[in-house]
Design a protein around this motif. Sequence first.
Motif, PDB file in Angstrom:
ATOM      1  N   ILE A 225     -43.294   1.061  49.643  1.00  0.00           N
ATOM      2  CA  ILE A 225     -44.202   1.418  48.551  1.00  0.00           C
ATOM      3  C   ILE A 225     -44.342   0.211  47.626  1.00  0.00           C
ATOM      4  CG2 ILE A 225     -44.545   2.936  46.567  1.00  0.00           C
ATOM      5  CD1 ILE A 225     -42.956   5.071  48.039  1.00  0.00           C
ATOM      6  N   PRO A 226     -45.564  -0.263  47.358  1.00  0.00           N
ATOM      7  CA  PRO A 226     -45.743  -1.444  46.505  1.00  0.00           C
ATOM      8  C   PRO A 226     -45.217  -1.209  45.088  1.00  0.00           C
ATOM      9  CG  PRO A 226     -47.778  -0.889  47.665  1.00  0.00           C
ATOM     10  CD  PRO A 226     -46.845   0.261  47.856  1.00  0.00           C
ATOM     11  N   ASP A 227     -44.482  -2.163  44.562  1.00  0.00           N
ATOM     12  CA  ASP A 227     -44.008  -2.119  43.181  1.00  0.00           C
ATOM     13  C   ASP A 227     -44.987  -2.868  42.293  1.00  0.00           C
ATOM     14  OD1 ASP A 227     -41.455  -0.679  43.162  1.00  0.00           O
ATOM     15  OD2 ASP A 227     -40.769  -2.281  44.493  1.00  0.00           O
ATOM     16  N   PRO A 257     -53.570   3.658  47.805  1.00  0.00           N
ATOM     17  CA  PRO A 257     -53.386   5.031  47.323  1.00  0.00           C
ATOM     18  C   PRO A 257     -51.973   5.364  46.855  1.00  0.00           C
ATOM     19  CG  PRO A 257     -53.478   5.004  49.699  1.00  0.00           C
ATOM     20  CD  PRO A 257     -53.804   3.609  49.258  1.00  0.00           C
ATOM     21  N   ILE A 258     -51.007   4.442  47.019  1.00  0.00           N
ATOM     22  CA  ILE A 258     -49.648   4.723  46.541  1.00  0.00           C
ATOM     23  C   ILE A 258     -49.013   3.440  46.028  1.00  0.00           C
ATOM     24  CG2 ILE A 258     -48.674   4.436  48.865  1.00  0.00           C
ATOM     25  CD1 ILE A 258     -46.610   6.621  48.092  1.00  0.00           C
ATOM     26  N   CYS A 259     -48.327   3.552  44.901  1.00  0.00           N
ATOM     27  CA  CYS A 259     -47.598   2.428  44.340  1.00  0.00           C
ATOM     28  C   CYS A 259     -46.493   2.978  43.449  1.00  0.00           C
ATOM     29  CB  CYS A 259     -48.521   1.479  43.564  1.00  0.00           C
ATOM     30  SG  CYS A 259     -49.340   2.240  42.147  1.00  0.00           S
ATOM     31  N   ARG A 260     -45.623   2.084  42.974  1.00  0.00           N
ATOM     32  CA  ARG A 260     -44.498   2.525  42.146  1.00  0.00           C
ATOM     33  C   ARG A 260     -44.502   1.724  40.847  1.00  0.00           C
ATOM     34  NH1 ARG A 260     -40.073   3.138  45.816  1.00  0.00           N
ATOM     35  NH2 ARG A 260     -40.320   0.900  46.096  1.00  0.00           N
ATOM     36  N   VAL A 261     -44.417   2.445  39.735  1.00  0.00           N
ATOM     37  CA  VAL A 261     -44.365   1.811  38.416  1.00  0.00           C
ATOM     38  C   VAL A 261     -42.992   2.051  37.802  1.00  0.00           C
ATOM     39  CG1 VAL A 261     -46.851   2.003  38.020  1.00  0.00           C
ATOM     40  CG2 VAL A 261     -45.340   3.859  37.293  1.00  0.00           C
ATOM     41  N   ARG A 262     -42.727   1.308  36.732  1.00  0.00           N
ATOM     42  CA  ARG A 262     -41.448   1.387  36.064  1.00  0.00           C
ATOM     43  C   ARG A 262     -41.647   1.742  34.600  1.00  0.00           C
ATOM     44  NH1 ARG A 262     -38.579  -2.744  34.164  1.00  0.00           N
ATOM     45  NH2 ARG A 262     -40.152  -4.213  34.907  1.00  0.00           N
ATOM     46  N   ILE A 268     -41.422   5.658  38.886  1.00  0.00           N
ATOM     47  CA  ILE A 268     -42.330   6.763  39.180  1.00  0.00           C
ATOM     48  C   ILE A 268     -43.315   6.307  40.244  1.00  0.00           C
ATOM     49  CG2 ILE A 268     -44.063   8.349  38.246  1.00  0.00           C
ATOM     50  CD1 ILE A 268     -42.781   7.952  35.504  1.00  0.00           C
ATOM     51  N   VAL A 269     -43.520   7.135  41.249  1.00  0.00           N
ATOM     52  CA  VAL A 269     -44.494   6.836  42.300  1.00  0.00           C
ATOM     53  C   VAL A 269     -45.836   7.455  41.923  1.00  0.00           C
ATOM     54  CG1 VAL A 269     -45.126   7.308  44.708  1.00  0.00           C
ATOM     55  CG2 VAL A 269     -42.788   6.610  44.132  1.00  0.00           C
ATOM     56  N   ILE A 270     -46.896   6.663  42.022  1.00  0.00           N
ATOM     57  CA  ILE A 270     -48.254   7.135  41.744  1.00  0.00           C
ATOM     58  C   ILE A 270     -49.001   7.286  43.059  1.00  0.00           C
ATOM     59  CG2 ILE A 270     -50.454   6.622  40.616  1.00  0.00           C
ATOM     60  CD1 ILE A 270     -48.960   5.044  38.522  1.00  0.00           C
ATOM     61  N   MET A 271     -49.512   8.484  43.311  1.00  0.00           N
ATOM     62  CA  MET A 271     -50.379   8.753  44.455  1.00  0.00           C
ATOM     63  C   MET A 271     -51.770   9.001  43.910  1.00  0.00           C
ATOM     64  SD  MET A 271     -47.704  11.356  46.344  1.00  0.00           S
ATOM     65  CE  MET A 271     -48.931  12.014  47.466  1.00  0.00           C
ATOM     66  N   SER A 272     -52.779   8.310  44.431  1.00  0.00           N
ATOM     67  CA  SER A 272     -54.087   8.376  43.780  1.00  0.00           C
ATOM     68  C   SER A 272     -55.236   8.332  44.781  1.00  0.00           C
ATOM     69  CB  SER A 272     -54.218   7.219  42.771  1.00  0.00           C
ATOM     70  OG  SER A 272     -54.046   5.966  43.412  1.00  0.00           O
ATOM     71  N   GLY A 273     -56.439   8.523  44.222  1.00  0.00           N
ATOM     72  CA  GLY A 273     -57.657   8.416  45.001  1.00  0.00           C
ATOM     73  C   GLY A 273     -57.944   9.626  45.866  1.00  0.00           C
ATOM     74  N   LYS A 274     -58.933   9.461  46.739  1.00  0.00           N
ATOM     75  CA  LYS A 274     -59.334  10.576  47.593  1.00  0.00           C
ATOM     76  C   LYS A 274     -58.222  10.977  48.548  1.00  0.00           C
ATOM     77  CE  LYS A 274     -62.005   7.362  50.548  1.00  0.00           C
ATOM     78  NZ  LYS A 274     -61.982   6.203  49.624  1.00  0.00           N
ATOM     79  N   LEU A 558     -46.674  10.837  39.890  1.00  0.00           N
ATOM     80  CA  LEU A 558     -47.901  11.045  39.128  1.00  0.00           C
ATOM     81  C   LEU A 558     -49.020  11.178  40.151  1.00  0.00           C
ATOM     82  CD1 LEU A 558     -47.655   8.501  36.156  1.00  0.00           C
ATOM     83  CD2 LEU A 558     -47.250  10.962  36.112  1.00  0.00           C
ATOM     84  N   LEU A 559     -49.647  12.330  40.187  1.00  0.00           N
ATOM     85  CA  LEU A 559     -50.718  12.583  41.151  1.00  0.00           C
ATOM     86  C   LEU A 559     -52.041  12.280  40.452  1.00  0.00           C
ATOM     87  CD1 LEU A 559     -50.352  13.610  44.051  1.00  0.00           C
ATOM     88  CD2 LEU A 559     -51.134  15.837  43.278  1.00  0.00           C
TER      89      LEU A 559
END
Length: 666
Positions: A225-227, A257-262, A268-274, A558-559
């Motif tokens: 998962i990209p940081d 569509p997926i990345c990880r923030v701090r 927290i992993v963010i899943m996004s987009g369609k 975070l969806l």
Amino acid sequence: MTILNLPAELCLLMLDDATGDFCALEGRAQEFGLAAAALLELSRYGRIAVESDRLELVDASTFGDPALDHVLAQIASSDTHNGPEDWLRQLGRESGSQISRACLDQLVEHGILERGSGGLHFRAADVDRSQSYRATSGSVVDEVRLRVMRALFRNGAPEPSDIILIQLADACGVFRCVLTASEFDEARRVIEGLGEPHTLCQAAGRAAADAQAMRIRERGGYKPIPDVPGLPVFGNAFSLLGEVQPYLIDLYQRHGPICRVRVPGKRIVIMSGKEAVEFARKHSQTHLRNDEAFAPMRQGVRSDRLLIASGGHDHIKLRRSAHEIYASSSVEANLPKIIEIARSVLSKWHATKSVSVYSAMQQLSIMQVGALTFGQPLDEYVDTIRYWNDSLIIAMRGDRPKFLVERRMRKVRSEVQRLFAEGLEEHDPLERAGCPRDVIDDLVDMQRRQPEFISAPDLLSAVITPYFQSSDQIACTLGFALLYMLADQRYADGCQTEADAAFAVGTLSTEGLQGLEMTRALITEVLRIHAQAPVMQRTARISFEFEGHWVPAGTELLLATAVVHGDPDVYRDPEKFEPERHLPPRLESQQEGAYAAFGTGAHSCLGKEFASDLMAVNLATILRYAEIDRYPSRDHRVRITSYPLIRPRARCRIQVKRMRDIEGTS
């Protein structure tokens, strides 16, 4: 004795009412659990003997039950001397799906399940309503889920067969999947008091855990998962404050569509987009949970039965009940009352120099929802409800010290409780004969019929729910819609023409409401640009794969489904405000997975049709009966505040220049 064997009842426990499919258990726990259930049932009827390290055939005579007869034939035809755990693993791998199909067929045959399209199965309406089915003796037996939940949460004394079922379901992870985190913790204490689980229950748990561990070891093919780079200590916290939508869109464009923030203290992993929209539509009930995110809101209203904050089967049952209740309070059924309140509020605005557009729309929507809920607009409680709802939102955000939040809650909690308690007292069924029914009447009736499910505090929280929606999403969207409309004469003229045509017969009819096409397109475009919930906080209920990445159970998520609203592959020039994109021939928002303004999946907004209709009626009524302008008239900027939610700023004001006399004189 029930008409169902242990594998069939385990099937019912594992079946997800919302999707019609089995819960997404980890490590092939479904197959191993059903194999264990079949072996336990054969042992109970003396066909096999099971000890910790030995499984022997005792009687090969068949039952006439396809699932059990298949397993018995496998054992009878084998010349090996496998132990119970070896047999369980073999049957789970080779026959788990066959046992599952046989159980589903049996449940359909007995009228407990109904087949849906695509291989899905749902509980039959009479079973769902009565929570029971018939035993072989002809007596009525409580449905398995009711028996199990009674044993876990109401200190009921389970039958020995139900104890084994509970222990087997626990070993397979069923309760972790269908219960909220707090419910699961409570259930664990009860389960641990049931005694040592049967050898086969323990074996099913080990088999599932081993299968899951192997899958994790093999995930070397999964992409990391990209940081997202961030500041020392604070990480990406500042970027996640304020109007977060542009930042989320940028993350989607840069990282996918997926990345990880701090943020301080966690990742927290963010899943996004369609891709996130599609995932939530299919898996939100089985893969995700929201109880941790909404815990502060439940604490604020002091109830575990808040629809927006519930999960698992509680959420399914609450949602079904709420759908029936709020359907009776549809906008179409209450048009005269809604329009009367809107005209009254317009007259009050006309009597003042100007009004803040957000506060004005909030006052209007709270009064209208109050009329549909309580039977009266509740004019004097508008400020109380505003403050209460803002307090709940601030509590949920978690960005203020807890003692400050609790002090804010205490300030208004007693007044809100008094308001709703008075409303409940006025809805005594014995004194309501001949009165028009409203939402509280329906809630009181449901609480009377199901007191074990909805207590008095739960009833108060159920009444709060429509205000929570009306004071924010409806008010914010209406405010932005007026601001954008007044900033562009094309849209003002188009909506004005529609409003006059809709009221041409003297009042707004159902046909006139459906004909407000430009008005609805304007509202849809506002929600595309200013989604009220650009992200949804969730926790991974189980481990799962998403777009080639592995997301472990317990991950904070975070969806960001509303990111799709800014995707240029979905919307042409997404940064522009263009209501016509939602009208023929473009119809951009009607593409699959293109629009998520009301959420998606199991927790999508239950009142989205009500909200859309109410906003269209209000906008048309305002244009029909009043001449509106910005104040000052030369200022057409759309200013935004993002705390506690995305809203028009207080300085965005409007004025009612004059009331329109429809009969022809001003």
